[in-house]
Design an enzyme around this catalytic site. Sequence first.
Site, PDB file in Angstrom:
ATOM      1  N   LYS A  98      -9.208  -0.327  -6.028  1.00 51.28           N
ATOM      2  CA  LYS A  98      -9.226   0.328  -4.725  1.00 51.28           C
ATOM      3  C   LYS A  98     -10.565   1.012  -4.530  1.00 51.28           C
ATOM      4  O   LYS A  98     -10.994   1.825  -5.357  1.00 51.28           O
ATOM      5  CB  LYS A  98      -8.095   1.367  -4.639  1.00 51.28           C
ATOM      6  N   HIS A 144       1.565   5.369  -1.738  1.00 51.84           N
ATOM      7  CA  HIS A 144       1.222   6.537  -2.564  1.00 51.84           C
ATOM      8  C   HIS A 144       2.512   7.132  -3.116  1.00 51.84           C
ATOM      9  O   HIS A 144       3.411   7.476  -2.354  1.00 51.84           O
ATOM     10  CB  HIS A 144       0.485   7.592  -1.730  1.00 51.84           C
ATOM     11  N   ASP A 170       1.259   2.596   3.518  1.00 51.84           N
ATOM     12  CA  ASP A 170       0.427   3.781   3.286  1.00 51.84           C
ATOM     13  C   ASP A 170       1.262   5.057   3.366  1.00 51.84           C
ATOM     14  O   ASP A 170       0.748   6.110   3.744  1.00 51.84           O
ATOM     15  CB  ASP A 170      -0.765   3.842   4.247  1.00 51.84           C
ATOM     16  N   HIS A 180       0.871  -1.192   0.000  1.00 50.89           N
ATOM     17  CA  HIS A 180       0.000   0.000   0.000  1.00 50.89           C
ATOM     18  C   HIS A 180       0.899   1.231   0.000  1.00 50.89           C
ATOM     19  O   HIS A 180       1.492   1.581   1.013  1.00 50.89           O
ATOM     20  CB  HIS A 180      -0.910   0.022   1.235  1.00 50.89           C
ATOM     21  N   HIS A 239      -4.873  -0.600   5.714  1.00 49.21           N
ATOM     22  CA  HIS A 239      -4.442   0.186   6.878  1.00 49.21           C
ATOM     23  C   HIS A 239      -5.412   0.084   8.053  1.00 49.21           C
ATOM     24  O   HIS A 239      -6.000   1.077   8.474  1.00 49.21           O
ATOM     25  CB  HIS A 239      -4.174   1.651   6.503  1.00 49.21           C
ATOM     26  N   HIS A 288     -10.652   1.093   1.519  1.00 52.41           N
ATOM     27  CA  HIS A 288     -10.447   2.113   2.558  1.00 52.41           C
ATOM     28  C   HIS A 288     -11.699   2.061   3.424  1.00 52.41           C
ATOM     29  O   HIS A 288     -12.764   2.542   3.021  1.00 52.41           O
ATOM     30  CB  HIS A 288     -10.262   3.505   1.936  1.00 52.41           C
ATOM     31  N   ASN A 334      -4.984   7.213  -6.369  1.00 53.13           N
ATOM     32  CA  ASN A 334      -5.703   8.471  -6.093  1.00 53.13           C
ATOM     33  C   ASN A 334      -4.929   9.695  -6.571  1.00 53.13           C
ATOM     34  O   ASN A 334      -4.632  10.602  -5.808  1.00 53.13           O
ATOM     35  CB  ASN A 334      -6.081   8.589  -4.606  1.00 53.13           C
TER      36      ASN A 334
END
Length: 344
Positions: A100, A16, A248, A14, A175, A137, A42
């Site tokens: 996701k 970003h 995350d 996970h 998460h 999420h 995202n």
Amino acid sequence: MQETLTLGRPDDFHLHLRDGAALASVIPFTARQFGRALVMPNLKPPVTTVMAANSYRDRILKAVPKDGDFSPQMTLYLTDNTPVDEVGRVADSEFVQAFKYYPAGATTNSDSGVSALKNVYRVLEAMQQMGVILCIHGEMTDPATDVFDREALFVDGPLQQITRDFPDLKVVVEHITTTEAADFVTDAGINVAATITPQHLLYNRSSIFSGGIRPHFYCLPILKREAHRQSLLKAATSGSAKFFLGTDSAPHAKNSKEACCGAAGCFTSHAALELYAEAFDSVGALAKLNDFASRFGAKFYGLPRNAGEVTLKRQTWTPPDEYAFGDETIVPLTVGRSLGWKLV
Ligand code: DOR
Ligand code: ZN
């Protein structure tokens, strides 16, 4: 006392990475620690098709330092309008591993997320049938819901519903932050797993307010009470293959975190394995880190184990208080403190 720890080259399930100059600033940290990372979709605009994910993957690969052997794994952003056909394209894709699911409005760039579960039922049906993984999420988005209750209420509501209506769907609850989520995943079928971040293993909600407000501890789902942290440590070190590593790590420029309305996200890629080692060491469970970091996630995603190893040694060091982030800077979770483990 154990002085070194060698792990199979691990995976971050996970992550970003953003795009452009920001991507180029942060990717080297992940590529030096991990063999693969599951990259979140995202962006603005979000990555909603296999075609867009493939071109994002090419941009990531261009930014990876040349000497590495890092392989980005991709996700698609599920929306109310995701066509059922896209599920087949994901099933056929070599590098897109999952959809996701962001409830609309839950977090950074989640405005295009799912506004009602029923809007994605046909897509979830197809995913269940084709064995495509859904990363969730898990937070309620109703502004009336207390921010500390959002995950537990999601587990009790939409998550129960998804796993009841799609009992064979492969689900990763991302998460996790609560006893309720850890218990739910433990009790669910083998098709339900969870990632756990370093910040949720190391800190509780008091950390956000210790001596003043500390924006670099702010992420979503927000840190919870100490009892929840203890539950997560127990799950992560339990030896259950349902719990695996997903940092995350979510970089935001310093001035967007240290602001009157600061962004959610903790940057941990600069020292991810060191932070997990500290958490596992704190409960005498260093021997469990290899499975958590290097085996269980790959197994759930049906990927082979990475070749190679990484070694950590017990050494006190202090990471920089800021790193370059495009034209700006980024402040890591570790600001103002030292670490007791270091990647060799
Ligand atoms: O704290 C967070 N930051 N939580 C998320 O779910 C998204 C992430 C981000 O993209 O910044
Ligand atoms: Zn995330």
